[in-house]
Design an enzyme around this catalytic site. Structure first.
Site, PDB file in Angstrom:
ATOM      1  N   LEU A   1      18.826  27.431  35.704  1.00  0.00           N
ATOM      2  CA  LEU A   1      18.783  26.275  36.619  1.00  0.00           C
ATOM      3  C   LEU A   1      19.967  25.354  36.403  1.00  0.00           C
ATOM      4  CD1 LEU A   1      15.062  25.117  36.754  1.00  0.00           C
ATOM      5  CD2 LEU A   1      16.455  26.150  38.553  1.00  0.00           C
TER       6      LEU A   1
ATOM      7  N   GLY B   1      21.290  20.928  26.813  1.00  0.00           N
ATOM      8  CA  GLY B   1      21.383  22.394  26.707  1.00  0.00           C
ATOM      9  C   GLY B   1      20.960  23.094  27.984  1.00  0.00           C
ATOM     10  N   LEU B   2      20.622  24.380  27.824  1.00  0.00           N
ATOM     11  CA  LEU B   2      20.339  25.251  28.965  1.00  0.00           C
ATOM     12  C   LEU B   2      18.974  24.937  29.575  1.00  0.00           C
ATOM     13  CD1 LEU B   2      21.343  27.819  30.433  1.00  0.00           C
ATOM     14  CD2 LEU B   2      20.077  29.164  28.737  1.00  0.00           C
ATOM     15  N   VAL B   3      18.883  25.059  30.887  1.00  0.00           N
ATOM     16  CA  VAL B   3      17.599  24.879  31.573  1.00  0.00           C
ATOM     17  C   VAL B   3      17.333  26.119  32.428  1.00  0.00           C
ATOM     18  CG1 VAL B   3      16.214  23.439  33.097  1.00  0.00           C
ATOM     19  CG2 VAL B   3      17.982  22.382  31.664  1.00  0.00           C
TER      20      VAL B   3
ATOM     21  N   LYS C   1      13.458  23.679  29.308  1.00  0.00           N
ATOM     22  CA  LYS C   1      14.703  23.096  28.782  1.00  0.00           C
ATOM     23  C   LYS C   1      14.830  23.510  27.326  1.00  0.00           C
ATOM     24  CE  LYS C   1      15.504  18.744  29.602  1.00  0.00           C
ATOM     25  NZ  LYS C   1      15.263  17.302  29.783  1.00  0.00           N
TER      26      LYS C   1
ATOM     27  N   ASP D   1      19.659   7.788  32.748  1.00  0.00           N
ATOM     28  CA  ASP D   1      20.623   8.723  33.355  1.00  0.00           C
ATOM     29  C   ASP D   1      20.179   9.079  34.766  1.00  0.00           C
ATOM     30  OD1 ASP D   1      21.951  12.022  32.506  1.00  0.00           O
ATOM     31  OD2 ASP D   1      22.827  10.291  33.510  1.00  0.00           O
TER      32      ASP D   1
ATOM     33  N   GLY E   1      22.514  21.088  30.846  1.00  0.00           N
ATOM     34  CA  GLY E   1      22.619  19.622  30.783  1.00  0.00           C
ATOM     35  C   GLY E   1      23.133  19.178  29.427  1.00  0.00           C
TER      36      GLY E   1
HETATM   37  C1  LIG Z   1      20.921  20.441  33.834  1.00  0.00           C
HETATM   38  O1  LIG Z   1      20.178  21.219  34.704  1.00  0.00           O
HETATM   39  C2  LIG Z   1      18.854  20.910  34.900  1.00  0.00           C
HETATM   40  C3  LIG Z   1      18.223  19.860  34.192  1.00  0.00           C
HETATM   41  C4  LIG Z   1      16.872  19.612  34.435  1.00  0.00           C
HETATM   42  C5  LIG Z   1      16.166  20.369  35.378  1.00  0.00           C
HETATM   43  N1  LIG Z   1      14.812  20.074  35.614  1.00  0.00           N
HETATM   44  N2  LIG Z   1      14.080  19.251  34.795  1.00  0.00           N
HETATM   45  N3  LIG Z   1      12.855  19.168  35.301  1.00  0.00           N
HETATM   46  C6  LIG Z   1      12.782  19.913  36.441  1.00  0.00           C
HETATM   47  C7  LIG Z   1      11.774  20.155  37.356  1.00  0.00           C
HETATM   48  N4  LIG Z   1      12.026  20.951  38.402  1.00  0.00           N
HETATM   49  C8  LIG Z   1      13.274  21.496  38.555  1.00  0.00           C
HETATM   50  N5  LIG Z   1      13.491  22.266  39.654  1.00  0.00           N
HETATM   51  C9  LIG Z   1      14.780  22.851  39.937  1.00  0.00           C
HETATM   52  C10 LIG Z   1      15.708  21.936  40.701  1.00  0.00           C
HETATM   53  C11 LIG Z   1      16.613  22.912  41.426  1.00  0.00           C
HETATM   54  N6  LIG Z   1      15.848  24.116  41.543  1.00  0.00           N
HETATM   55  C12 LIG Z   1      16.254  25.223  42.246  1.00  0.00           C
HETATM   56  C13 LIG Z   1      15.379  26.301  42.474  1.00  0.00           C
HETATM   57  C14 LIG Z   1      15.834  27.387  43.197  1.00  0.00           C
HETATM   58  N7  LIG Z   1      17.098  27.457  43.679  1.00  0.00           N
HETATM   59  C15 LIG Z   1      17.930  26.426  43.445  1.00  0.00           C
HETATM   60  C16 LIG Z   1      17.537  25.306  42.730  1.00  0.00           C
HETATM   61  C17 LIG Z   1      14.596  24.071  40.847  1.00  0.00           C
HETATM   62  N8  LIG Z   1      14.296  21.300  37.701  1.00  0.00           N
HETATM   63  C18 LIG Z   1      14.023  20.500  36.641  1.00  0.00           C
HETATM   64  C19 LIG Z   1      16.816  21.390  36.070  1.00  0.00           C
HETATM   65  C20 LIG Z   1      18.155  21.655  35.833  1.00  0.00           C
END
Ligand SMILES: COc1ccc(-n2nnc3cnc(N[C@@H]4CCN(c5ccncc5)C4)nc32)cc1
Length: 260
Positions: free
Chosen positions: A13, A19-21, A36, A136, A16
């Site tokens: 995903l 680290g990796l998510v 996370k 943030d 950050g």
């Molecule tokens: C630094 O990177 C980070 C940091 C924190 C997150 N966090 N933290 N809590 C979360 C709750 N739900 C989601 N949902 C995704 C948002 C985009 N998403 C897609 C899903 C499918 N395709 C594209 C994007 C799902 N992401 C979260 C994700 C990535």
């Protein structure tokens, strides 16, 4: 392990500050979750991460991304002394998308923006009432389910306060705002311009001048300290605890008297 679900269909995903998510499906609940991974570089990071986790686990609210569980490597539950861990995994609910992605498709209809912003404020009211700052807040940390127009605040930052602290120290030492010009540009520049500026951070636009040039009157050790706080990449930035043990503070440093 039996306590934690078995995670399948893992997808990246993002990466950050912490680290990796990944996103994954928890076979036990059949729900997709966001996981996370916090790599524990040293005991300080562990302490910081555990404090952040303790805070975020406590925050139960419809407009705050909930934390389902926190696991040690291999999906094991946290040991009694988690400071020896190499990594922590925070498993939280996974939302469909984030506001940054949503806005890539252009502005929202006013009615949608109003309902979403209302939920953002509702979530912030709750977080602030718990005496917690997000620190943030940005579109990438605001998550949305478009089917219900549901908004949740997530991904509590760890780093942003240190940048602000660095700017404050520079102002203390010089009596002038360190990035006065730039911050003026920030205020006047539209978000789009700013995002353009930020996206070319490695080009001349945000050329990195040595702080010794910007702060000629500041003593060398203070400048060295500032260089390590005002690093553009939050990954390299000193945490508050690490900053306290920098030589710049050796005359005051007393970790046992710096409670967390
Ligand atoms: C630094 O990177 C980070 C940091 C924190 C997150 N966090 N933290 N809590 C979360 C709750 N739900 C989601 N949902 C995704 C948002 C985009 N998403 C897609 C899903 C499918 N395709 C594209 C994007 C799902 N992401 C979260 C994700 C990535």
């Amino acid at each position: 392990g039996v306590q934690s679900g078995h995670f399948v269909d893992l997808r990246p995903l993002g990466t950050g500050v912490t680290g990796l998510v990944l996103s994954a499906v928890d076979e036990r609940s059949r729900q997709r979750v966001a996981i996370k991974k916090l790599v524990m570089r040293d005991a300080l990071t562990v302490k910081h991460a555990l404090r952040e986790v303790k805070i975020t686990r406590r925050l139960h609210h419809e407009n705050v991304v909930s934390v389902n569980e926190v696991l040690a490597p291999y999906g094991l539950p946290l040991p009694r002394d988690p400071t020896q861990l190499s990594a922590l995994y925070i498993v939280q609910e996974c939302m469909e998308t984030d506001l940054a992605r949503l806005l890539e498709q252009g502005p929202l209809p006013t009615g949608h923006a109003t309902l979403l912003f209302y939920q953002l404020l509702r979530g912030l009211k709750f977080i602030h009432s718990a005496n917690v700052l997000h620190r943030d807040l940005k579109p990438a940390n605001i998550f949305i389910n478009t089917d219900q127009l549901l908004l949740k605040i997530g991904d509590f930052g760890l780093a942003i306060d240190m940048w602000a602290a660095g700017c404050i120290l520079a102002e203390m030492l010089t009596g002038r705002m360190l990035f006065a010009g730039t911050s003026a540009v920030c205020h006047t520049a539209s978000t789009k311009t700013l995002m353009t500026l930020m996206s070319y951070r490695n080009t001349m636009i945000l050329v990195k001048k040595p702080f010794s040039g910007l702060l000629p009157e500041v003593d060398a050790q203070a400048v060295d300290f500032l260089e390590r706080i005002l690093t553009f990449n939050p990954m390299d930035r000193l945490t508050a605890e690490a900053a306290l043990s920098h030589p710049f503070f050796q005359q005051y440093s007393c970790p046992e008297d710096e409670p967390t």
